[in-house]
Write an enzyme that holds these catalytic residues in place. Structure first.
Site, mmCIF file in Angstrom:
data_model
loop_
_atom_site.group_PDB
_atom_site.id
_atom_site.type_symbol
_atom_site.label_atom_id
_atom_site.label_comp_id
_atom_site.label_asym_id
_atom_site.label_seq_id
_atom_site.Cartn_x
_atom_site.Cartn_y
_atom_site.Cartn_z
ATOM 1 N N LYS A 232 0.794 -1.157 0.236
ATOM 2 C CA LYS A 232 -0.091 -0.396 0.169
ATOM 3 C C LYS A 232 1.119 1.876 0.034
ATOM 4 C CE LYS A 232 -3.169 3.033 0.508
ATOM 5 N NZ LYS A 232 -4.241 3.318 -0.674
ATOM 6 N N CYS A 286 -3.971 11.033 1.260
ATOM 7 C CA CYS A 286 -3.322 9.533 0.429
ATOM 8 C C CYS A 286 -1.802 9.627 -0.065
ATOM 9 C CB CYS A 286 -4.192 8.805 -0.279
ATOM 10 S SG CYS A 286 -5.718 8.665 0.434
HETATM 11 N N1 SAJ Z 1 -1.393 15.011 -9.138
HETATM 12 C C1 SAJ Z 1 -0.369 16.016 -10.217
HETATM 13 N N2 SAJ Z 1 -0.650 15.476 -11.059
HETATM 14 C C2 SAJ Z 1 -0.102 14.648 -11.455
HETATM 15 C C3 SAJ Z 1 -1.401 13.699 -10.922
HETATM 16 C C4 SAJ Z 1 -1.857 13.918 -9.461
HETATM 17 O O1 SAJ Z 1 -0.086 16.901 -9.682
HETATM 18 O O2 SAJ Z 1 0.129 13.879 -12.759
HETATM 19 C C5 SAJ Z 1 -1.801 15.697 -7.681
HETATM 20 C C6 SAJ Z 1 -3.546 16.191 -8.118
HETATM 21 O O3 SAJ Z 1 -3.316 17.284 -8.626
HETATM 22 C C7 SAJ Z 1 -3.528 15.347 -6.310
HETATM 23 C C8 SAJ Z 1 -2.374 14.574 -5.694
HETATM 24 O O4 SAJ Z 1 -1.877 14.317 -6.740
HETATM 25 O O5 SAJ Z 1 -3.315 16.727 -5.694
HETATM 26 C C9 SAJ Z 1 -2.765 13.243 -5.654
HETATM 27 O O6 SAJ Z 1 -3.848 12.714 -6.685
HETATM 28 P P1 SAJ Z 1 -4.184 11.495 -7.381
HETATM 29 O O7 SAJ Z 1 -5.663 11.498 -8.036
HETATM 30 O O8 SAJ Z 1 -2.966 10.974 -7.676
HETATM 31 O O9 SAJ Z 1 -4.405 10.453 -5.933
HETATM 32 P P2 SAJ Z 1 -5.736 10.352 -4.657
HETATM 33 O O10 SAJ Z 1 -5.467 11.112 -3.946
HETATM 34 O O11 SAJ Z 1 -7.236 10.509 -5.400
HETATM 35 O O12 SAJ Z 1 -6.160 8.671 -5.034
HETATM 36 C C10 SAJ Z 1 -4.999 7.702 -4.491
HETATM 37 C C11 SAJ Z 1 -4.844 6.668 -5.659
HETATM 38 N N3 SAJ Z 1 -3.436 5.958 -5.160
HETATM 39 C C12 SAJ Z 1 -2.774 5.890 -6.884
HETATM 40 O O13 SAJ Z 1 -3.149 6.286 -7.534
HETATM 41 C C13 SAJ Z 1 -1.412 5.456 -6.543
HETATM 42 C C14 SAJ Z 1 -6.082 5.753 -5.140
HETATM 43 O O14 SAJ Z 1 -5.807 4.353 -5.677
HETATM 44 C C15 SAJ Z 1 -5.110 5.087 -3.629
HETATM 45 O O15 SAJ Z 1 -6.963 4.364 -3.189
HETATM 46 C C16 SAJ Z 1 -6.181 6.543 -2.323
HETATM 47 O O16 SAJ Z 1 -4.730 7.740 -3.478
HETATM 48 C C17 SAJ Z 1 -5.739 6.190 -1.369
HETATM 49 O O17 SAJ Z 1 -6.737 6.324 -1.469
HETATM 50 O O18 SAJ Z 1 -4.174 5.605 -0.881
#
Ligand code: SAJ
Length: 434
Positions: A232, A286
């Site tokens: 995780k 997360c």
């Molecule tokens: N972000 C960027 N650039 C990108 C992608 C994302 O700056 O190219 C930023 C987003 O704007 C945001 C942050 O990263 O601020 C996180 O967003 P996210 O969509 O990557 O993730 P979360 O927090 O919505 O969900 C994540 C997911 N984990 C992964 O993709 C590895 C999800 O599958 C998990 O279940 C969740 O964390 C969790 O609960 O751990």
């Protein structure tokens, strides 16, 4: 020759030989993961009790309502309550399966705080019958499932509690199975994603897999509890490290005077390169948090993971400094800040870099800020008395000399260069390039 001892079958026999517990499943914690999981289980034939310390959450759920916004969740909870397969309570009942889905926040010095998991283990321990299975789902530092085992062993000396490397006849099963669902798609991903189920012993993993196999359409992969805990943390660290690379590139590009969006678009035409998108920083509960759990588990070794966290946190400060330079260039000009959420099309502002940047700017220049956030009805508390105003997109564009895109919500994506003609524009997400 005697047949080898089958510990998983022995656990199932123990469960069957005792009086039926009050509920088949008790889900401890009715938050973003616990409530969807409890209602998905209830819709797959289980008799579920959701447990929460909040009386208002329990009352809302028992009335068939939800206290969180999540696609398809309201209908699922409503139907399960109406069918009588789900109820909510503040006390932990006796159950066959217990699932712990409580918060594990970051404490001081970026150290994980697992006190809610420990409290849940203490509340479960007195209710355990032989054959019961306790599963931790909360994102946790490595070793947390063993800590839960130690708490139960201390409180229930009458039970044989499994431990790592123990192959014998345990009375209960203990496992770790991380949630891995994306906010906004939780109900769908709970059913369709693969699951990693780590047992304190292999028999514990097999027993916990019975619960997941009943509602998961993806694969249920069994392993040890320590591996599952690490998996995780690694998943979210992988994403954080990759976003940090994109964010660092954007700061390098600023310094050498090239367009980072062009660089990434063209580099990604290489068949084995896939750079993520830079932004104003990384938010949510997360990706911006979990890598610290990995750092805490191996502080000396986790150098890249720690640095990625620092780069992503620094990106918010870098973004704030760039906006301040624009503010200083247009004395008295109004500044439209588009978006406060931690990512597009979501009403979640936890750890949001957009909110953090807006708060910092509001400290000194609140009266100049026009905030546009389609997912907020009022400004968050921290911005309330700063002079910043929550306005519509049209009102902001009519009044502002400076426009900053902090979140690429769908509601902003129709903006074209002509809508922004004559204004100073800073697009932290590359939205206007798409
Ligand atoms: N972000 C960027 N650039 C990108 C992608 C994302 O700056 O190219 C930023 C987003 O704007 C945001 C942050 O990263 O601020 C996180 O967003 P996210 O969509 O990557 O993730 P979360 O927090 O919505 O969900 C994540 C997911 N984990 C992964 O993709 C590895 C999800 O599958 C998990 O279940 C969740 O964390 C969790 O609960 O751990």
């Amino acid at each position: 020759m005697n047949a080898p001892f089958d510990a998983a079958a022995a656990l199932a026999r123990k469960a069957a030989s005792h009086p039926a517990p009050d509920h088949e499943v008790a889900v401890i914690g009715l938050g973003y993961i616990g409530l969807p999981t409890a209602s998905v289980l209830a819709s797959h034939g289980w008799n579920v009790c959701g447990v929460d310390v909040s009386e208002s959450v329990v009352a809302t759920v028992n009335a068939g309502g939800v206290h969180i916004e999540e696609c398809d969740l309201d209908a699922l909870v409503h139907d399960a309550i109406a069918a009588g397969t789900l109820i909510a309570a503040t006390a932990v009942p006796t159950a066959s399966f217990y699932m712990i889905a409580v918060p594990t926040p970051l404490g001081a010095y970026n150290m994980p705080d697992i006190s809610c998991v420990e409290t849940a283990a203490r509340a479960i321990a007195p209710t355990l019958l032989p054959g019961a299975c306790v599963i931790v789902e909360s994102t946790s530092p490595v070793g947390t499932t063993e800590r839960v085992a130690a708490i139960i062993a201390e409180m229930r000396p009458d039970l044989v509690v499994p431990r790592d490397g123990f192959g014998g006849d345990a009375d209960i099963a203990l496992a770790y199975c991380p949630e891995r669902v994306l906010p906004g798609r939780i109900v769908n991903e709970l059913v369709h994603n693969d699951r990693v189920i780590g047992g304190v012993t292999p028999a514990c993993a097999s027993r916990a897999a019975v619960l997941y196999a009943s509602f998961v359409k993806g694969d249920c992969l069994t392993t040890s509890a320590r591996v599952a805990e690490t998996v995780k943390l690694v998943e979210n660290s992988f994403r954080d490290v990759n976003i940090a690379f994109a964010n660092e590139l954007s700061m390098i590009a600023d310094e050498i005077g090239v367009d980072v969006w062009d660089v990434i678009r063209l580099a990604n035409r290489h068949p084995r390169v896939n750079i993520l998108q830079p932004g104003p920083g990384v938010g949510g509960h997360c990706i911006a948090v979990d890598p610290w759990f990995l750092v805490a588990s191996a502080p000396q070794a986790a150098r890249l993971v720690r640095t990625a966290r620092e780069v992503n946190d620094h990106k918010a400060l870098h973004t704030e400094a760039k906006i301040r330079a624009l503010i200083d260039a247009v004395p008295d000009g109004k500044v439209a800040l588009l978006g406060l959420a931690f990512k597009p099309d979501i009403d979640d502002f936890r750890e949001s870099p957009a909110l953090e940047i807006t708060e910092a700017l509001a400290h000194t220049d609140g009266h100049r800020l026009l905030v546009v956030e389609p997912f907020a009805e009022t400004l968050p508390e921290a911005l309330a008395a700063t002079g910043a105003q929550l306005v519509t997109l049209d009102a902001a564009l009519a009044a502002a000399e400076i426009v900053v895109v902090l979140v690429d919500h769908t509601a902003f994506r129709h903006l074209s260069p002509s809508d922004l003609a004559g204004k100073l524009v800073f697009d932290t997400r590359g939205m206007l390039r798409r």
